[in-house]
Design an enzyme around this catalytic site. Structure first.
Site, mmCIF file in Angstrom:
data_model
loop_
_atom_site.group_PDB
_atom_site.id
_atom_site.type_symbol
_atom_site.label_atom_id
_atom_site.label_comp_id
_atom_site.label_asym_id
_atom_site.label_seq_id
_atom_site.Cartn_x
_atom_site.Cartn_y
_atom_site.Cartn_z
ATOM 1 N N LYS A 142 8.448 -14.558 -0.838
ATOM 2 C CA LYS A 142 9.104 -13.308 -0.964
ATOM 3 C C LYS A 142 8.899 -12.592 0.450
ATOM 4 C CE LYS A 142 4.837 -11.228 -2.624
ATOM 5 N NZ LYS A 142 4.038 -10.993 -3.776
ATOM 6 N N TYR A 199 2.748 9.651 25.841
ATOM 7 C CA TYR A 199 2.767 10.846 25.095
ATOM 8 C C TYR A 199 1.563 11.622 24.764
ATOM 9 C CZ TYR A 199 7.694 9.548 23.861
ATOM 10 O OH TYR A 199 8.958 9.250 24.044
HETATM 11 C C1 PLP Z 1 2.656 -11.586 -3.805
HETATM 12 C C2 PLP Z 1 2.527 -12.297 -5.120
HETATM 13 C C3 PLP Z 1 1.974 -13.667 -4.927
HETATM 14 C C4 PLP Z 1 1.199 -14.303 -3.788
HETATM 15 O O1 PLP Z 1 0.060 -13.562 -3.499
HETATM 16 P P1 PLP Z 1 -0.798 -13.916 -2.217
HETATM 17 O O2 PLP Z 1 -2.009 -12.742 -2.167
HETATM 18 O O3 PLP Z 1 0.071 -13.403 -0.908
HETATM 19 O O4 PLP Z 1 -1.219 -15.163 -2.146
HETATM 20 C C5 PLP Z 1 1.591 -14.366 -6.304
HETATM 21 N N1 PLP Z 1 2.027 -14.025 -7.393
HETATM 22 C C6 PLP Z 1 2.653 -12.836 -7.402
HETATM 23 C C7 PLP Z 1 3.097 -12.331 -8.831
HETATM 24 C C8 PLP Z 1 2.766 -11.786 -6.435
HETATM 25 O O5 PLP Z 1 3.595 -10.715 -6.592
#
Ligand code: PLP
Length: 345
Positions: A33, A242
């Site tokens: 994702k 800055y």
């Molecule tokens: C993001 C997510 C994962 C992966 O999680 P990690 O901590 O990056 O391994 C797995 N399942 C769901 C539902 C998620 O939202």
């Protein structure tokens, strides 16, 4: 060229996947994702498919488009946000499997795409996504009659192995799914590392693939090299940047490098004591982080560098995260669009 270079080591990524996979007796999927945690879901997905991953997860149906194009027709792509209003065409055209998370979504899916594969997301206590036990009990027979491909849930505290929430959610998930005789998935990276009770039929690691905590054994996947635009000599007492935030205590050489908070190098890093590396030699980042520029004290190097490295195996994504008061996930997914991303296999 002033563009900083983000080097992504696809071999390290593949090794991380294989090493996580070898810790279980179940299937290991891959979470890609947010554009593969900022590293390009297509490139990352292809490398992981070559390593052996057969199932992938994205957050939104739109994210499945580029991934499907990169992967071709074989691998499974599942969508955590489920089947949202207007998603039917995307789900169908790109063969995406929604992880339905409410009764409304279930009705929408059965009506819009009868016979199209789906999974069911159950809430085992996190109160974020998924059907609660009561809702599930009400629709379970109907849902099972339609043949879901996966029953899944997500752990809230898996990065804290001793947290009581883990066992609590494990029990809830078991109670909700026992006897269904369907593939089940509870764990992301953290849960996978909790051990076999948490593995079920499929684990869904994300961050561990990309080299981040809580997977201590992960190989680092990203390196960030930033060109030096200019180097200057300061007399003791002169200030930099800055707010005059840094004052030279001695005659100093200061390098200005071409990346800043617009590139995901958060302004909070100025308080964290991070280094910019000339090869193996650390040089202190000083003064404020500005939008496009960061200043570095290179006095002790003895020579002016052409490039300085901000993320490497000594200063990992997690170290940067600690310095900025955040987590590796946020550092990775904030890495900017201006970087020239290069991939090595
Ligand atoms: C993001 C997510 C994962 C992966 O999680 P990690 O901590 O990056 O391994 C797995 N399942 C769901 C539902 C998620 O939202």
């Amino acid at each position: 060229m002033s563009t900083a270079r983000l080097k992504i080591n696809l071999e390290a990524l593949a090794i991380n996947w294989r090493n996580l996979d070898s810790r279980t007796n179940c299937e290991t999927a891959a979470v890609v994702k947010a554009n593969g945690y900022g590293l390009d879901a297509g490139r990352v997905g292809k490398a992981l498919a070559e390593a052996g991953a057969r199932n992938f997860f994205v957050a939104a149906a739109e994210e499945g488009i580029a991934l499907r194009r990169a992967l071709g027709p074989g691998p499974g792509i599942s969508v955590f946000s489920g089947h949202m209003d207007g998603d039917a065409k995307l789900l169908k055209d790109f063969q995406l499997t929604p992880m339905l998370n409410s009764i409304d979504q279930m009705l929408r899916h059965f009506e819009a795409l009868p016979g199209h594969p789906f999974g069911v997301q159950l809430d085992s206590g996190m109160n974020r996504l998924g059907m609660e036990a009561g809702e599930w009990a009400a629709v379970r027979e109907i849902a099972l009659g339609q043949g879901p491909v996966l029953l899944m849930s997500h752990l809230a505290c898996a990065d804290e192995p001793d947290h009581g929430m883990n066992a609590f959610q494990l029990k809830n998930f078991r109670d909700m799914t026992e006897g269904c005789d369907l593939p089940r998935s509870l764990s992301a990276t953290g849960g996978l590392l909790l051990g076999p009770d948490y593995h079920f039929d499929l684990c869904r690691p994300g961050i561990g693939l990309y080299g981040g905590a809580p997977y201590d054994g992960a190989l680092p996947v990203v390196t960030l090299e930033v060109p030096v635009i200019q180097t200057r000599l300061l007399a003791a007492g002169e200030t930099v940047g800055y707010g005059n935030a840094w004052t030279a205590q001695r005659e100093s050489r200061i390098a200005t490098i071409a990346a800043g908070y617009a590139d995901g190098l958060q302004r909070a890093l100025q308080n964290g004591g991070i280094q910019a590396y000339a090869g193996k030699t650390p040089c202190p980042v000083i003064g404020r982080v500005s939008m496009d520029l960061i200043t570095v004290d290179v006095t002790d190097l003895g020579a002016d560098p052409e490039v300085l490295t901000l993320i490497n195996e000594d200063q990992t994504v997690d170290r940067m995260a600690d310095a900025a008061g955040t987590i590796g996930y946020e550092i990775l997914t904030s890495l900017g669009h201006r970087y020239a991303r290069t991939y090595s296999a």
